[in-house]
Design a protein around this motif. Structure first.
Motif, PDB file in Angstrom:
ATOM      1  N   ALA A 109      42.407  -0.914 -12.190  1.00 49.47           N
ATOM      2  CA  ALA A 109      43.445  -0.595 -11.692  1.00 49.47           C
ATOM      3  C   ALA A 109      43.852   0.838 -11.825  1.00 49.47           C
ATOM      4  O   ALA A 109      44.072   1.765 -11.138  1.00 49.47           O
ATOM      5  N   SER A 110      43.681   1.120 -13.352  1.00 49.19           N
ATOM      6  CA  SER A 110      43.846   2.477 -13.733  1.00 49.19           C
ATOM      7  C   SER A 110      42.738   3.276 -13.027  1.00 49.19           C
ATOM      8  O   SER A 110      43.128   4.516 -12.981  1.00 49.19           O
ATOM      9  N   GLY A 111      41.503   3.076 -13.046  1.00 50.27           N
ATOM     10  CA  GLY A 111      40.334   3.738 -12.613  1.00 50.27           C
ATOM     11  C   GLY A 111      40.958   4.070 -10.923  1.00 50.27           C
ATOM     12  O   GLY A 111      40.522   5.123 -10.381  1.00 50.27           O
ATOM     13  N   VAL A 112      41.158   2.979 -10.370  1.00 50.08           N
ATOM     14  CA  VAL A 112      41.518   3.250  -8.781  1.00 50.08           C
ATOM     15  C   VAL A 112      42.745   4.065  -8.726  1.00 50.08           C
ATOM     16  O   VAL A 112      42.700   4.987  -7.812  1.00 50.08           O
ATOM     17  N   GLY A 113      43.615   3.965  -9.640  1.00 50.15           N
ATOM     18  CA  GLY A 113      44.647   4.576  -9.564  1.00 50.15           C
ATOM     19  C   GLY A 113      44.530   6.314 -10.043  1.00 50.15           C
ATOM     20  O   GLY A 113      44.926   7.271  -9.072  1.00 50.15           O
ATOM     21  N   SER A 114      43.519   6.469 -10.452  1.00 52.07           N
ATOM     22  CA  SER A 114      43.109   8.057 -10.921  1.00 52.07           C
ATOM     23  C   SER A 114      42.270   8.387  -9.566  1.00 52.07           C
ATOM     24  O   SER A 114      42.671   9.441  -9.377  1.00 52.07           O
ATOM     25  N   GLU A 133      38.494  11.424 -22.069  1.00 52.07           N
ATOM     26  CA  GLU A 133      38.885  11.563 -23.365  1.00 52.07           C
ATOM     27  C   GLU A 133      37.875  12.715 -24.078  1.00 52.07           C
ATOM     28  O   GLU A 133      38.546  13.592 -24.814  1.00 52.07           O
ATOM     29  N   SER A 134      36.713  12.887 -23.585  1.00 51.17           N
ATOM     30  CA  SER A 134      35.728  13.993 -24.144  1.00 51.17           C
ATOM     31  C   SER A 134      35.945  15.383 -23.514  1.00 51.17           C
ATOM     32  O   SER A 134      35.503  16.387 -24.129  1.00 51.17           O
ATOM     33  N   ASP A 135      36.464  15.179 -22.177  1.00 47.55           N
ATOM     34  CA  ASP A 135      36.414  16.714 -21.417  1.00 47.55           C
ATOM     35  C   ASP A 135      37.893  17.142 -21.646  1.00 47.55           C
ATOM     36  O   ASP A 135      38.154  18.560 -21.280  1.00 47.55           O
ATOM     37  N   PHE A 136      38.621  16.669 -22.387  1.00 47.78           N
ATOM     38  CA  PHE A 136      39.983  17.275 -22.409  1.00 47.78           C
ATOM     39  C   PHE A 136      40.703  17.102 -23.871  1.00 47.78           C
ATOM     40  O   PHE A 136      40.596  16.031 -24.635  1.00 47.78           O
ATOM     41  N   THR A 137      41.445  18.091 -24.046  1.00 50.27           N
ATOM     42  CA  THR A 137      42.387  18.084 -25.396  1.00 50.27           C
ATOM     43  C   THR A 137      43.675  18.675 -25.077  1.00 50.27           C
ATOM     44  O   THR A 137      43.772  19.803 -24.725  1.00 50.27           O
ATOM     45  N   PRO A 138      44.705  17.756 -25.202  1.00 54.10           N
ATOM     46  CA  PRO A 138      44.713  16.176 -25.629  1.00 54.10           C
ATOM     47  C   PRO A 138      43.805  15.522 -24.326  1.00 54.10           C
ATOM     48  O   PRO A 138      43.728  16.070 -23.211  1.00 54.10           O
ATOM     49  N   SER A 139      43.624  14.408 -24.662  1.00 56.86           N
ATOM     50  CA  SER A 139      42.911  13.362 -23.501  1.00 56.86           C
ATOM     51  C   SER A 139      43.719  13.126 -22.446  1.00 56.86           C
ATOM     52  O   SER A 139      44.779  13.325 -22.343  1.00 56.86           O
ATOM     53  N   ARG A 140      43.163  12.958 -21.213  1.00 62.29           N
ATOM     54  CA  ARG A 140      43.688  12.856 -20.023  1.00 62.29           C
ATOM     55  C   ARG A 140      43.339  11.457 -19.615  1.00 62.29           C
ATOM     56  O   ARG A 140      42.347  11.551 -18.591  1.00 62.29           O
ATOM     57  N   PHE A 141      43.928  10.460 -19.737  1.00 63.80           N
ATOM     58  CA  PHE A 141      43.328   9.247 -19.488  1.00 63.80           C
ATOM     59  C   PHE A 141      43.785   8.687 -17.997  1.00 63.80           C
ATOM     60  O   PHE A 141      44.778   9.181 -17.341  1.00 63.80           O
ATOM     61  N   LYS A 142      42.993   7.926 -17.421  1.00 59.66           N
ATOM     62  CA  LYS A 142      43.164   7.168 -16.052  1.00 59.66           C
ATOM     63  C   LYS A 142      44.654   6.479 -16.176  1.00 59.66           C
ATOM     64  O   LYS A 142      44.901   5.851 -17.248  1.00 59.66           O
ATOM     65  N   PRO A 143      45.371   6.595 -15.479  1.00 61.33           N
ATOM     66  CA  PRO A 143      45.408   6.768 -13.836  1.00 61.33           C
ATOM     67  C   PRO A 143      45.632   8.268 -13.363  1.00 61.33           C
ATOM     68  O   PRO A 143      45.638   8.795 -12.403  1.00 61.33           O
ATOM     69  N   MET A 144      45.732   9.272 -14.738  1.00 58.97           N
ATOM     70  CA  MET A 144      45.879  10.551 -14.334  1.00 58.97           C
ATOM     71  C   MET A 144      44.559  11.087 -13.675  1.00 58.97           C
ATOM     72  O   MET A 144      43.366  10.509 -13.643  1.00 58.97           O
ATOM     73  N   GLY A 148      46.884  -0.763  -5.405  1.00 61.03           N
ATOM     74  CA  GLY A 148      47.399   0.389  -5.502  1.00 61.03           C
ATOM     75  C   GLY A 148      48.621   0.441  -6.560  1.00 61.03           C
ATOM     76  O   GLY A 148      49.128   1.505  -6.598  1.00 61.03           O
ATOM     77  N   ARG A 149      48.601  -0.525  -7.331  1.00 61.44           N
ATOM     78  CA  ARG A 149      49.873  -0.440  -8.261  1.00 61.44           C
ATOM     79  C   ARG A 149      49.732   0.739  -9.273  1.00 61.44           C
ATOM     80  O   ARG A 149      50.969   0.950  -9.913  1.00 61.44           O
ATOM     81  N   LYS A 150      48.704   1.309  -9.534  1.00 61.92           N
ATOM     82  CA  LYS A 150      48.563   2.374 -10.578  1.00 61.92           C
ATOM     83  C   LYS A 150      48.534   3.758  -9.934  1.00 61.92           C
ATOM     84  O   LYS A 150      48.225   4.782 -10.802  1.00 61.92           O
ATOM     85  N   SER A 151      48.644   3.862  -8.662  1.00 66.00           N
ATOM     86  CA  SER A 151      48.710   5.077  -8.017  1.00 66.00           C
ATOM     87  C   SER A 151      49.975   5.621  -7.455  1.00 66.00           C
ATOM     88  O   SER A 151      50.863   4.859  -7.111  1.00 66.00           O
ATOM     89  N   ASP A 204      44.249  -6.928  -7.383  1.00 62.43           N
ATOM     90  CA  ASP A 204      44.629  -5.794  -7.872  1.00 62.43           C
ATOM     91  C   ASP A 204      44.143  -4.298  -7.777  1.00 62.43           C
ATOM     92  O   ASP A 204      44.960  -3.382  -7.528  1.00 62.43           O
ATOM     93  N   LEU A 205      42.965  -4.567  -7.568  1.00 60.00           N
ATOM     94  CA  LEU A 205      42.291  -3.014  -7.126  1.00 60.00           C
ATOM     95  C   LEU A 205      42.612  -2.423  -5.853  1.00 60.00           C
ATOM     96  O   LEU A 205      42.836  -1.367  -5.474  1.00 60.00           O
ATOM     97  N   LEU A 206      42.916  -3.534  -4.946  1.00 56.99           N
ATOM     98  CA  LEU A 206      43.295  -3.086  -3.506  1.00 56.99           C
ATOM     99  C   LEU A 206      44.688  -2.739  -3.473  1.00 56.99           C
ATOM    100  O   LEU A 206      45.224  -2.029  -2.560  1.00 56.99           O
TER     101      LEU A 206
END
Length: 162
Positions: free
Chosen positions: A58-63, A22-33, A96-99, A92-94
């Motif tokens: 899961a989004s964080g793991v995907g990121s 959120e703070s490093d990018f404009t526009p924001s680039r949220f996980k799983p990016m 990989g559904r968001k990667s 869910d974290l194992l």
């Protein structure tokens, strides 16, 4: 930053070294990016495969997976995850559904102090030029862990110790 503070890693990660989608990018680039992890690796001059992430979503793991990080640790020990939900959250974290490539966490832990032996293991493997396939963590390292942990099984993540 809570993980950084809990582990006493503040000296290694002062505020200017902690990045946010959120703070490093404009526009924001949220996980799983992958952008926030790629930014962190680049800012420290590391190849992403030489980096570790610790994630509770899961989004964080995907990121982390989408950034091609070398080691992904899932964490289900936080108080916002109800006791009866820890196992399903670990699965869910194992999963990989968001990667993009369906890669999930290499391991999921409940005890934050278990990060230290896992980091040492990862560093030893990387120094030797090896990568870590999902769920392939040596038995001596697993025996060092104090809390319950989860690894990918053939089809189902299995709690391995408590």
């Amino acid at each position: 930053p809570v993980c950084v503070e809990t582990l006493g890693f503040d000296g290694y990660f002062p505020p200017h070294k902690i990045h946010s989608g959120e703070s490093d990018f404009t526009p924001s680039r949220f996980k799983p990016m992958p952008d926030v992890y790629l930014r962190g690796a680049e800012s420290e001059n590391y190849d992403p495969q030489d980096c570790i992430c610790v994630e509770d979503s899961a989004s964080g793991v995907g990121s982390g997976a989408n950034a091609k990080l070398g080691f992904i640790i899932g964490y289900v020990g936080a108080t916002h995850i109800a006791m009866e939900k820890k196992e399903s959250q670990a699965e869910d974290l194992l999963s990989g559904r968001k990667s993009e490539d369906r890669r999930g966490a290499n391991i999921v832990i409940e005890n934050m102090s278990d990060i230290v032996p896992l980091i040492k293991f990862f560093l030893t493997e990387r120094i030797a030029g090896r990568s870590i396939p999902d769920g392939k963590i040596s038995t001596p390292v697993l025996n060092e862990l104090k809390g319950k942990y989860y690894l990918k099984g053939a089809y189902t993540p299995m709690p391995m110790a408590s």
